[in-house]
Design an enzyme around this catalytic site. Sequence first.
Site, PDB file in Angstrom:
ATOM      1  N   SER A 148       9.599 -10.305  -3.008  1.00  0.00           N
ATOM      2  CA  SER A 148      10.853  -9.628  -3.330  1.00  0.00           C
ATOM      3  C   SER A 148      11.331  -8.920  -2.075  1.00  0.00           C
ATOM      4  O   SER A 148      10.525  -8.494  -1.240  1.00  0.00           O
ATOM      5  CB  SER A 148      10.641  -8.606  -4.453  1.00  0.00           C
ATOM      6  OG  SER A 148      11.774  -7.750  -4.587  1.00  0.00           O
ATOM      7  N   TYR A 166       5.861  -1.576  -7.932  1.00  0.00           N
ATOM      8  CA  TYR A 166       6.377  -2.938  -7.733  1.00  0.00           C
ATOM      9  C   TYR A 166       6.629  -3.199  -6.253  1.00  0.00           C
ATOM     10  O   TYR A 166       6.188  -4.214  -5.697  1.00  0.00           O
ATOM     11  CB  TYR A 166       7.668  -3.115  -8.536  1.00  0.00           C
ATOM     12  CG  TYR A 166       8.269  -4.499  -8.427  1.00  0.00           C
ATOM     13  CD1 TYR A 166       7.793  -5.548  -9.208  1.00  0.00           C
ATOM     14  CD2 TYR A 166       9.328  -4.753  -7.559  1.00  0.00           C
ATOM     15  CE1 TYR A 166       8.338  -6.816  -9.120  1.00  0.00           C
ATOM     16  CE2 TYR A 166       9.884  -6.027  -7.461  1.00  0.00           C
ATOM     17  CZ  TYR A 166       9.391  -7.047  -8.239  1.00  0.00           C
ATOM     18  OH  TYR A 166       9.935  -8.314  -8.144  1.00  0.00           O
TER      19      TYR A 166
END
Length: 259
Positions: A148, A166
């Site tokens: 990401s 995350y």
Amino acid sequence: MGLKEMFSLGGQVALVTGGSRGLGLQIAEGLGEMGARVAITARRADELDRAVAHLAECGVEAFPVRSDLSAPGAAGPLVDQVLAHFGRIDILVNNAGATWGAPAEDYPADAWRKVMGLNMDAVFFLTQEVGRREFIPRRAGKVLNVGSITGLGGNPPGQQMYTIAYNTSKGALLNFTRTLAAEWGRYGINVNAVCPGFFSTKMTRQTVDRHGEEMVAATPLGRLGGDEDLKGAAAFLVSDAARHITGQFLAVDGGVSAC
């Protein structure tokens, strides 16, 4: 080998984790369109059934495996089932992931462990299992990790996306990609990553609903990722067209990471 042949995935088997929806399903569809047979994993049988039906409509042969990769010892039985069905694994796409939102000072310990457990621990143990049973003995294989752009830096100020676990896990995944590529290169194994920007998926829907206009305004291409925007990058990185590329990551974010 001609260029069309280099991009073809005909005769290959791809295992895509978290392949029942969102980015995982998009990748599975793309690899299938290039000729691969795909095994997809997820925790929910109903989502797997819908995904298999969707892929069949696209002309893609898919084998569903219900698996919770966050559970200890899940990697071995998953690989057993895929090998029993297809007889081989040529491509591993580590896509399954989780997120949790809370300010760092209030972040729950169990939430941290959940995110790290699935986004990093499960990736390592599954990759290790596939590597030692399939890729290393055959001196060939492609690993594609779905990272990401949040693994490249912090969240934009003012958007209140409290996703420290995350982001941290995705940063770790990129260094995992580089380290494993260096270690397994001697076996002819390619290890790369794609780093999606903001796509509208079940995981990101709440954030997109709150900050969608700001995200679009901050994206040079002026839009969020769509249903086909990750397919080409993923298919390229696991094909022979990328056989001399390893330890790299490709941001698929409309230019956000370039700003």
